[in-house]
Write a protein that holds these residues in place. Structure first.
Motif, PDB file in Angstrom:
ATOM      1  N   LEU A 220       6.126  33.693  23.820  1.00  0.00           N
ATOM      2  CA  LEU A 220       5.213  33.005  23.070  1.00  0.00           C
ATOM      3  C   LEU A 220       4.714  34.116  22.184  1.00  0.00           C
ATOM      4  CD1 LEU A 220       3.998  30.039  22.189  1.00  0.00           C
ATOM      5  CD2 LEU A 220       1.995  30.427  23.918  1.00  0.00           C
ATOM      6  N   PHE A 221       4.233  35.152  22.737  1.00  0.00           N
ATOM      7  CA  PHE A 221       3.793  36.269  21.796  1.00  0.00           C
ATOM      8  C   PHE A 221       4.770  36.654  20.804  1.00  0.00           C
ATOM      9  CE2 PHE A 221       0.747  38.120  25.087  1.00  0.00           C
ATOM     10  CZ  PHE A 221      -0.256  37.688  24.732  1.00  0.00           C
ATOM     11  N   LEU A 222       6.006  36.553  21.146  1.00  0.00           N
ATOM     12  CA  LEU A 222       7.215  37.191  20.246  1.00  0.00           C
ATOM     13  C   LEU A 222       7.597  36.143  19.015  1.00  0.00           C
ATOM     14  CD1 LEU A 222       9.546  38.850  22.580  1.00  0.00           C
ATOM     15  CD2 LEU A 222       8.163  39.893  20.831  1.00  0.00           C
ATOM     16  N   CYS A 223       7.488  34.730  19.712  1.00  0.00           N
ATOM     17  CA  CYS A 223       7.668  33.422  18.573  1.00  0.00           C
ATOM     18  C   CYS A 223       6.458  33.609  17.706  1.00  0.00           C
ATOM     19  CB  CYS A 223       7.529  32.438  19.590  1.00  0.00           C
ATOM     20  SG  CYS A 223       8.200  30.916  18.642  1.00  0.00           S
ATOM     21  N   PHE A 224       5.243  33.693  17.876  1.00  0.00           N
ATOM     22  CA  PHE A 224       4.147  33.853  17.070  1.00  0.00           C
ATOM     23  C   PHE A 224       4.409  34.766  16.105  1.00  0.00           C
ATOM     24  CE2 PHE A 224       0.701  31.696  19.886  1.00  0.00           C
ATOM     25  CZ  PHE A 224       1.182  30.431  19.523  1.00  0.00           C
ATOM     26  N   ALA A 225       4.860  36.325  16.620  1.00  0.00           N
ATOM     27  CA  ALA A 225       4.886  37.138  15.850  1.00  0.00           C
ATOM     28  C   ALA A 225       6.128  37.078  14.735  1.00  0.00           C
ATOM     29  CB  ALA A 225       5.247  38.481  16.632  1.00  0.00           C
ATOM     30  N   TYR A 226       7.104  36.627  14.909  1.00  0.00           N
ATOM     31  CA  TYR A 226       8.473  36.390  14.140  1.00  0.00           C
ATOM     32  C   TYR A 226       8.239  35.363  13.201  1.00  0.00           C
ATOM     33  CZ  TYR A 226      11.298  39.699  16.683  1.00  0.00           C
ATOM     34  OH  TYR A 226      12.053  40.854  17.027  1.00  0.00           O
ATOM     35  N   TRP A 227       7.492  34.107  13.560  1.00  0.00           N
ATOM     36  CA  TRP A 227       7.152  33.020  12.864  1.00  0.00           C
ATOM     37  C   TRP A 227       6.238  33.354  11.718  1.00  0.00           C
ATOM     38  CZ3 TRP A 227       9.933  28.882  11.651  1.00  0.00           C
ATOM     39  CH2 TRP A 227       9.313  28.044  11.092  1.00  0.00           C
ATOM     40  N   ASN A 228       5.081  34.069  12.215  1.00  0.00           N
ATOM     41  CA  ASN A 228       4.046  34.272  11.093  1.00  0.00           C
ATOM     42  C   ASN A 228       4.405  35.360  10.172  1.00  0.00           C
ATOM     43  OD1 ASN A 228       2.596  32.059  11.720  1.00  0.00           O
ATOM     44  ND2 ASN A 228       1.695  33.106  13.771  1.00  0.00           N
ATOM     45  N   ASP A 229       5.449  36.413  10.575  1.00  0.00           N
ATOM     46  CA  ASP A 229       5.641  37.519   9.890  1.00  0.00           C
ATOM     47  C   ASP A 229       6.149  37.261   8.291  1.00  0.00           C
ATOM     48  OD1 ASP A 229       5.965  40.576   9.775  1.00  0.00           O
ATOM     49  OD2 ASP A 229       7.815  40.019   9.520  1.00  0.00           O
ATOM     50  N   TRP A 230       5.563  38.006   7.404  1.00  0.00           N
ATOM     51  CA  TRP A 230       5.877  37.945   6.115  1.00  0.00           C
ATOM     52  C   TRP A 230       5.988  39.725   5.776  1.00  0.00           C
ATOM     53  CZ3 TRP A 230       2.417  40.543   3.016  1.00  0.00           C
ATOM     54  CH2 TRP A 230       1.225  40.670   3.233  1.00  0.00           C
ATOM     55  N   TYR A 231       5.364  40.498   6.504  1.00  0.00           N
ATOM     56  CA  TYR A 231       5.264  41.898   5.914  1.00  0.00           C
ATOM     57  C   TYR A 231       6.586  42.787   6.067  1.00  0.00           C
ATOM     58  CZ  TYR A 231       2.941  46.289   5.667  1.00  0.00           C
ATOM     59  OH  TYR A 231       2.370  47.613   5.258  1.00  0.00           O
ATOM     60  N   GLN A 232       7.449  42.421   7.106  1.00  0.00           N
ATOM     61  CA  GLN A 232       8.596  42.843   7.053  1.00  0.00           C
ATOM     62  C   GLN A 232       9.403  42.558   5.940  1.00  0.00           C
ATOM     63  OE1 GLN A 232       9.061  45.219   9.877  1.00  0.00           O
ATOM     64  NE2 GLN A 232       6.957  44.422  10.262  1.00  0.00           N
ATOM     65  N   SER A 233       9.444  41.386   5.341  1.00  0.00           N
ATOM     66  CA  SER A 233      10.232  41.040   4.180  1.00  0.00           C
ATOM     67  C   SER A 233       9.572  41.715   3.110  1.00  0.00           C
ATOM     68  CB  SER A 233       9.978  39.423   4.085  1.00  0.00           C
ATOM     69  OG  SER A 233      10.761  38.753   5.159  1.00  0.00           O
ATOM     70  N   LEU A 234       8.117  41.943   2.985  1.00  0.00           N
ATOM     71  CA  LEU A 234       7.603  42.487   2.036  1.00  0.00           C
ATOM     72  C   LEU A 234       8.235  44.179   1.755  1.00  0.00           C
ATOM     73  CD1 LEU A 234       5.385  42.573  -0.683  1.00  0.00           C
ATOM     74  CD2 LEU A 234       3.859  43.164   1.183  1.00  0.00           C
ATOM     75  N   LEU A 235       8.529  44.791   2.896  1.00  0.00           N
ATOM     76  CA  LEU A 235       8.745  45.972   3.190  1.00  0.00           C
ATOM     77  C   LEU A 235      10.422  46.333   2.718  1.00  0.00           C
ATOM     78  CD1 LEU A 235       6.903  47.640   6.095  1.00  0.00           C
ATOM     79  CD2 LEU A 235       6.241  47.920   3.627  1.00  0.00           C
ATOM     80  N   TYR A 236      11.090  45.502   3.456  1.00  0.00           N
ATOM     81  CA  TYR A 236      12.577  46.111   3.633  1.00  0.00           C
ATOM     82  C   TYR A 236      13.426  44.988   2.757  1.00  0.00           C
ATOM     83  CZ  TYR A 236      10.496  48.445   7.391  1.00  0.00           C
ATOM     84  OH  TYR A 236       9.804  49.181   8.180  1.00  0.00           O
ATOM     85  N   ILE A 237      13.000  43.767   2.313  1.00  0.00           N
ATOM     86  CA  ILE A 237      13.826  42.846   1.625  1.00  0.00           C
ATOM     87  C   ILE A 237      13.759  42.783   0.110  1.00  0.00           C
ATOM     88  CG2 ILE A 237      14.637  40.264   1.929  1.00  0.00           C
ATOM     89  CD1 ILE A 237      15.342  42.009   4.291  1.00  0.00           C
TER      90      ILE A 237
END
Length: 316
Positions: A220-237
């Motif tokens: 559940l921790f990881l699911c929350f982190a991945y689903w809510n993440d937008w910062y990695q896309s901002l950095l690397y995509i």
């Protein structure tokens, strides 16, 4: 002489021993219930307001402001997002792939590390525990992280840049280590060793089946982190086809805000388009779309999540 004082009899169902010190009086119980109701309302009321605004017409919001019951019911916000359906569906597929693959990979790596560190006879236990603990206190910084992920590993503009940086967390490893160390009986593992089972067999066939609470907690921790993440896309995509749903919706939200702030400098056609755009309703619709899947998934994990968090993080 025998004492003439009457022997006081304990009332029926009256608690004795430590139970007397743990009991809560009725006024205190009522006060605690009131506090919890207030805290629940503080959490739920903003969500209901966001949903109500997402179903409000833009003209109604402009004239009457935010209301729990919309004056004019409308699907303008969701219609606006539906007009971007091609991009949103593609981004949704990226988010689902990243969340599913990242959660499975993260749970596997985290539980493996936690199990190894929980073994008392492992020679590198102290050294590796310190290696895992240090990142909880110190961070390498954004520049070094970007250099390692984007340049050294060559993950820039790949979907793995959204998965690998979040797969393992020191906090999650410590939770797994504590859970395995305090919950899994050592005698069970020793008996499996006597039967000739390898460590991998013990972990996969004995430890994991009795560790559902911690698996659900980390998942559940990881699911929350991945689903809510937008910062990695901002950095690397940089490729728009690889943007996650949250990153895409964040861009749409930023563009709406940018247009609203610069309405006076735009031409007549752009200003007319902005006037017809459901700004507030679209923003709230974005929030609902992001929150709804996780809100629906959480009740299925709640039982294991609570037990795993309390057993794995409080004991020992």
């Amino acid at each position: 002489m025998e004492s003439t004082r009457p022997i006081q009899k304990r009332k029926k169902n009256e608690p004795d021993g430590f139970d007397r010190f743990n009991r809560v009086s009725k006024p205190a119980n009522a006060l605690l219930n009131l506090i919890f109701l207030i805290m629940a309302a503080v959490c739920v009321i903003p969500v209901l307001l966001v949903v109500a605004i997402s179903f409000s017409a833009e003209a109604s919001i402009t004239e009457y402001g935010y209301r729990f019951i919309p004056k004019i019911f409308s699907f303008e916000g969701y219609t606006f997002l539906a007009s971007q359906s091609t991009m949103i569906l593609r981004a949704l597929g990226i988010s689902l792939f990243v969340t599913i693959v990242g959660t499975v990979l993260g749970v596997l790596l985290t539980t493996l590390m936690g199990y190894v560190l929980s073994r008392p006879n492992y020679r590198l236990n102290g050294f590796l525990t310190m290696i895992v603990f240090i990142p909880m206190v110190f961070n390498g910084g954004l520049v070094s992280t970007y250099f390692v992920v984007g340049t050294m590993l060559g993950l820039k503009n790949t979907v793995w840049a959204l998965i690998l940086p979040l797969a393992v967390s020191s906090f999650n490893v410590i939770i797994c280590r504590t859970f395995f160390k305090t919950t899994v009986p050592e005698s069970l593992i020793e008996s499996a060793k006597m039967d000739g089972a390898s460590q991998l067999t013990i972990f996969s066939r004995i430890v994991l089946p009795i560790s559902l609470p911690v698996l659900a907690t980390i998942g559940l921790f990881l699911c929350f982190a991945y689903w809510n993440d937008w910062y990695q896309s901002l950095l690397y995509i940089d490729d728009h086809k690889l943007l996650s749903l949250q990153a895409l919706l964040n861009q749409i939200l930023t563009n709406i805000q940018m247009l609203a702030k610069n309405a006076a400098t735009m031409g007549a056609s752009a200003a007319e388009m902005l006037a017809n755009m459901p700004q507030e309703a679209a923003r709230m619709a974005i929030v609902v779309i992001i929150v709804l899947p996780i809100a629906c998934a959480y009740p299925f994990f709640q039982k294991y999540f609570i037990s795993g968090l309390t057993v794995g993080a409080v004991k020992g």
